[in-house]
Design an enzyme around this catalytic site. Sequence first.
Site, PDB file in Angstrom:
ATOM      1  N   GLU D  61      -8.747   0.750  37.430  1.00 30.46           N
ATOM      2  CA  GLU D  61      -8.518  -0.442  38.235  1.00 30.46           C
ATOM      3  C   GLU D  61      -9.610  -1.491  38.017  1.00 30.46           C
ATOM      4  O   GLU D  61      -9.330  -2.678  37.895  1.00 30.46           O
ATOM      5  CB  GLU D  61      -8.429  -0.078  39.716  1.00 30.46           C
ATOM      6  CG  GLU D  61      -7.058   0.446  40.134  1.00 30.46           C
ATOM      7  CD  GLU D  61      -6.780   1.870  39.701  1.00 30.46           C
ATOM      8  OE1 GLU D  61      -7.712   2.552  39.219  1.00 30.46           O
ATOM      9  OE2 GLU D  61      -5.629   2.324  39.847  1.00 30.46           O
ATOM     10  N   HIS D 130      -3.416   5.883  50.871  1.00 32.52           N
ATOM     11  CA  HIS D 130      -2.203   5.169  50.432  1.00 32.52           C
ATOM     12  C   HIS D 130      -1.600   4.368  51.573  1.00 32.52           C
ATOM     13  O   HIS D 130      -0.385   4.296  51.709  1.00 32.52           O
ATOM     14  CB  HIS D 130      -1.164   6.166  49.903  1.00 32.52           C
ATOM     15  CG  HIS D 130      -1.573   6.891  48.660  1.00 32.52           C
ATOM     16  ND1 HIS D 130      -2.462   7.933  48.661  1.00 32.52           N
ATOM     17  CD2 HIS D 130      -1.232   6.704  47.359  1.00 32.52           C
ATOM     18  CE1 HIS D 130      -2.627   8.374  47.411  1.00 32.52           C
ATOM     19  NE2 HIS D 130      -1.905   7.650  46.611  1.00 32.52           N
TER      20      HIS D 130
HETATM   21  C1  LIG Z   1      -7.612   5.016  41.517  1.00 32.27           C
HETATM   22  C2  LIG Z   1      -6.200   5.458  41.498  1.00 32.27           C
HETATM   23  N1  LIG Z   1      -5.299   4.773  40.779  1.00 32.27           N
HETATM   24  C3  LIG Z   1      -4.008   5.151  40.737  1.00 32.27           C
HETATM   25  C4  LIG Z   1      -3.587   6.242  41.408  1.00 32.27           C
HETATM   26  C5  LIG Z   1      -2.100   6.657  41.383  1.00 32.27           C
HETATM   27  N2  LIG Z   1      -1.948   7.944  40.730  1.00 32.27           N
HETATM   28  C6  LIG Z   1      -1.839   9.092  41.420  1.00 32.27           C
HETATM   29  S1  LIG Z   1      -1.778  10.426  40.438  1.00 32.27           S
HETATM   30  C7  LIG Z   1      -1.871   9.484  39.053  1.00 32.27           C
HETATM   31  C8  LIG Z   1      -1.868  10.121  37.709  1.00 32.27           C
HETATM   32  C9  LIG Z   1      -3.003  11.055  37.574  1.00 32.27           C
HETATM   33  O1  LIG Z   1      -2.982  11.650  36.324  1.00 32.27           O
HETATM   34  P1  LIG Z   1      -4.001  12.802  35.973  1.00 32.27           P
HETATM   35  O2  LIG Z   1      -5.372  12.399  36.356  1.00 32.27           O
HETATM   36  O3  LIG Z   1      -3.779  13.155  34.553  1.00 32.27           O
HETATM   37  O4  LIG Z   1      -3.593  14.000  36.921  1.00 32.27           O
HETATM   38  P2  LIG Z   1      -2.234  14.810  36.936  1.00 32.27           P
HETATM   39  O5  LIG Z   1      -1.347  14.141  37.921  1.00 32.27           O
HETATM   40  O6  LIG Z   1      -1.685  14.802  35.564  1.00 32.27           O
HETATM   41  O7  LIG Z   1      -2.648  16.162  37.387  1.00 32.27           O
HETATM   42  C10 LIG Z   1      -1.952   8.143  39.373  1.00 32.27           C
HETATM   43  C11 LIG Z   1      -2.021   7.049  38.404  1.00 32.27           C
HETATM   44  C12 LIG Z   1      -4.547   6.922  42.173  1.00 32.27           C
HETATM   45  N3  LIG Z   1      -4.226   7.991  42.890  1.00 32.27           N
HETATM   46  N4  LIG Z   1      -5.842   6.524  42.179  1.00 32.27           N
END
Ligand SMILES: Cc1ncc(C[n+]2csc(CCOP(=O)(O)OP(=O)(O)O)c2C)c(N)n1
Lengths: 323, 323, 326, 326
Positions: D61, D130
Amino acid sequence: MSEEIAKEQALTLWRQMLMIRRTEEQLAKSYAGGMIPGACHTYVGEEAVATGVCAHLRHEDAVFSTHRGHGHALAKGVPPREVIAELFGRVTGCSRGRGGSMHLFSPEVGMMGTSGIVGPCILQATGAGYSFKLLGKDNVGVAFFGDGAMNNGAFHEGLNLAAIWDLPVIFVCEDNMYATEVPFAYATKNQDVAARARTYGMPGYSLDGNDVLAVSQAASEAIQRARSGGGPSLLHCKTYRTRPHAEGMRDAGYRTPQEVESWKQRDPIVTLKAKLLAQNLAEEGDFEEIESDIKAMVDEAAEFAKNSPYPDPATATEHIFSV
Amino acid sequence: MSEEIAKEQALTLWRQMLMIRRTEEQLAKSYAGGMIPGACHTYVGEEAVATGVCAHLRHEDAVFSTHRGHGHALAKGVPPREVIAELFGRVTGCSRGRGGSMHLFSPEVGMMGTSGIVGPCILQATGAGYSFKLLGKDNVGVAFFGDGAMNNGAFHEGLNLAAIWDLPVIFVCEDNMYATEVPFAYATKNQDVAARARTYGMPGYSLDGNDVLAVSQAASEAIQRARSGGGPSLLHCKTYRTRPHAEGMRDAGYRTPQEVESWKQRDPIVTLKAKLLAQNLAEEGDFEEIESDIKAMVDEAAEFAKNSPYPDPATATEHIFSV
Amino acid sequence: MMREITYTTAAREALAEEMARDPSIFVVGEGIGVRGGNFNTTQGLYELYGPMRLRDTPIVERGFVGMCTGAAMTGSRPVVDFMFFDFILDSFGELFNQTSKMQYMSSGRLKMPIVLRGCIGIGGSSATHHSGSYYPIFVHIPGFRVVMPTNPYDAKGLFKTALRGDDPVLFLEHKSLLNVKGHVPEEDYSIPFGQAAIVREGTQATVVALGSMVRLVEKASETLANEGISIEIIDPRTLAPLDIDTILQSVHKTGRLLIVDETFAPCGVGSEISSQVMEKGFDDLDAPVMRLNGLHTPTPYSPALEAAVVPNAQTILQSIRDLLAE
Amino acid sequence: MMREITYTTAAREALAEEMARDPSIFVVGEGIGVRGGNFNTTQGLYELYGPMRLRDTPIVERGFVGMCTGAAMTGSRPVVDFMFFDFILDSFGELFNQTSKMQYMSSGRLKMPIVLRGCIGIGGSSATHHSGSYYPIFVHIPGFRVVMPTNPYDAKGLFKTALRGDDPVLFLEHKSLLNVKGHVPEEDYSIPFGQAAIVREGTQATVVALGSMVRLVEKASETLANEGISIEIIDPRTLAPLDIDTILQSVHKTGRLLIVDETFAPCGVGSEISSQVMEKGFDDLDAPVMRLNGLHTPTPYSPALEAAVVPNAQTILQSIRDLLAE
Ligand SMILES: Cc1ncc(C[n+]2csc(CCOP(=O)(O)OP(=O)(O)O)c2C)c(N)n1
Ligand SMILES: Cc1ncc(C[n+]2csc(CCOP(=O)(O)OP(=O)(O)O)c2C)c(N)n1
Ligand SMILES: [Mg+2]
Ligand SMILES: [Mg+2]
């Protein structure tokens, strides 16, 4: 290691993975049944990572986790009933109903919180390492995070701080190939995460995250080194989530059914069982016994959660401050 | 390259470095004389970096810089009078008196701002690269930043974005061994900055930042590649500031006089002159002429600044919004 | 006779004494080790406590705030020294989404003993990246204590409370006050949060002055006293918790209120005080509550412009006269 | 008859039409490319405009806000889609110290055409990471336009203005409104910033309702209308600039004002409106201006707790009755 001990340890790991799996399956079912009012990101397929790492942790070691944190909480010692009750929004949940899936707290067992924000766990685990070093304790801080956190500034800043101050911290990258639907290969040109660790001046392990024995072996080494003043390590665990990003979300368009299927073939629970059977380290009966134990435990947990009361609305503003 | 052209180019670089040096010396003098109400971080000793890079830039290329940004502004084409007037807080300054040393703006020549905050320039240059690519222009974004920015999340996030999207961006790390008084070697376990670039999947150059010809050579290559769609590069320029972190600050306790002296021996202006004389590419007279030109220019600039009016207080809230 | 020491010395004494008492306190920041802090906030402490407790950091505001948040969750008591408070902004996500919420999310089973300190305020052509104040933002967010001492005595007493508590505290030191001297006792003392100080008693109007404005308002009140006009001045000292009762009692007496604040008016502390007085003291008001704030603009560098964006002796005097004329 | 479309569709139409008109507009965010946005904000646009203009990002972000700030300085017009607006916090340093200040620092020679959009608000057990709202913070900071449409018509018209202007705009979409349908003309139109809407005319009290509170206040007013009580409802639509004149005119008529806002009271938009009405409409007031806000706490997850922290039909009704009884 004697065969007896090896067997016992392997079955303990298997039990732990199964406990996570069955709890997640229960949660998925409960979600579909409308029992979970908020989000629910399951850990199905990735159980070997939390299990292999947490096998070497004590309650005084501090784990910091992510939105996909049920497995970490369970592996760290939060009972399934408290996790399920929390997702049901009940006062008996590990966060007393304040948190839900993305805010699981159980400081009593060293579960210092899952987080709805990607990144912070890396820094907080670094801080736990700082505390333990300052206070002269031989504990460690552990951060679990996804491949999605790898490109975030928190990764860069956290790993660097831990490295330059030789802090007792274990960074566990759970690379399941996607951040929601964005491929790691799109978000990162050079996907050799372990090599990154070395540019910060710390050891990096490149691991099959579906092989609990491999994870456990590496974690044991890294944690022991951290406890004895040898500084931080990064474990890059390649794994896969076989369910959608979150319950209720579509799971198409960004990966093929073939890919999902191929990873199901590498299921950490199935493969460990097969290996132990092949090596004659365990028999069908051992697994059946565990299966029925875990089933009873998770059934009871779901029942407990369902019968638990909601928190009292009058308490909604308690605990913002310490006094 | 003919000897004539080589001579001319080398003397142009020398002139540019000298112009920066003399302007900085004027600013230091003015600071001591109480003419500069705010902070003043000089670039003395590091002139080869801005000079070598900006030699290959056009006005439409966008430079983003730091608290130590006078040299970048001057090399990018902001006249000394506008820089000096800005530090004097006059309306004739390049930021009309709103900015001072740490907020030098001259979009007309592609000087998109110096910054009092460490880090953002890296991201903004990446954004300029995005713009140019989106709009189909063959321009580049350039970020100058210190070793102190290397461990900041902005570095990690900016370099990764530029790399995965092949953006036309040049990242110039001016490693002068200290962030204020904190040694780079303390803040960073592995100081091979160019190697870091490669972990992001972009070329990294390890350069003698006091050798303007070396910087210019590498910058030329990197900028040409960026213009033609070949993506970003990082230049790691090892250099040294020979004055205190900021004017008026003590300059002891964190580095030895011997160290400072040894770097003065490697002064980029002195060494280039010596090299050109030794190679018979130029004569004393060439340098004398430039010296007197520059002296006249900087004297006039200081005079201009001194005689310029302050901004009208009634304009203090203009330009917060576009309309 | 009580000794006189500077604001910075007073705050440093509080830190030194608490560090001697409690080995779990440590300080992080850029140049707070051997160098003793850009504003001398930690002078002499490195020699006593070494690098683990006086921890020089790379330039990673987000990183060390996140780190200290984790440290505070695991038994230590971090003090983050931002130097210029402006640098806190890169750590805003950590502070708002993590630091301020941990106690709540854990149902009080975690504590968050962390002090975040730094210099605020416009002055000395520090320009727009070294002159912010930010406190209204942190008053808005649940979970922070916001402390803004305006003299050495308060600086020491409030810092002690900050260091002994278990909550996240912002400790804001206005640049213009750092070298101000004042009486500070040798004995240990602390000042509880949420108790405003009545800086001057008066009868005709109440002025709540924030931070560096206290001294300017005091001067204006002296001028007015010479004209026979009696002003009561209140320094809230802590903005969260805010001692609204002391303000209400004063307004009950004077019927008139002005809030003087260097930083921005919209959704500021003045607006909060004004609306609380509206809600709880409407019938006491003989005139509308007024606000005098700095202009709503980034801080310009040039002295000519900088002076125009902050309240000064003249505009304060004028505002009080306007209030009295209502 | 005018067609009915959802809030999200209306906003997406504005974006699609402006992207067709102006090739310098591009969108960044997580999953806004092929996926079409977590909240369907960009559905169908990737197919039309491809990856340079619908740019999926890593989870950075701060990085992409800083990048878009640089892009806006160099000729393009970024739209940042945060999905949940909570994720903006990690970019707060870039926004406050860079994005909001560039036009000023460059004396107007740079423009900053950037739109920052995302979903706000409590509901659906989204819990504390959220569910934030944040607008009071951005109203406090000079340099941002803060836009909060509450129906499809306003969403499209205000988004158009945001996309055509040269200033940084926050475009805030309350979760509970996304699927609400309403009339939206086929023809091009835009709604200027700084013009409140009088949602309902009335005579006995004015209620300023923010975001999702508009619909709740409408319902409460209907209940009261059945009792013969006449309430005027104002939706400011943009919080910066704030149309205080429309509020003042209403208060001039009704003599009573309540501000209903889901998010925190301290230094909030309600306090700002209250204090401005105090300053400019004191003599019109028959009773103190009142505020009804969500509780000052992180957002709890459990439905039982969540419901307790936001204003609801009952508390709104009670607050209006209290105001009328003053
Ligand atoms: C700072 C932030 N930006 C966006 C999100 C929205 N979001 C939630 S889970 C996710 C993907 C996370 O991917 P990863 O770190 O690979 O974990 P996984 O879900 O694959 O276990 C996103 C973009 C968030 N939670 N926090
Ligand atoms: C985010 C942030 N934190 C702290 C500072 C205070 N500060 C100003 S210059 C500086 C050191 C910068 O070092 P480096 O990047 O190496 O540049 P140099 O001064 O050596 O050219 C620091 C810490 C700042 N300007 N911004
Ligand atoms: Mg992932
Ligand atoms: Mg440096």
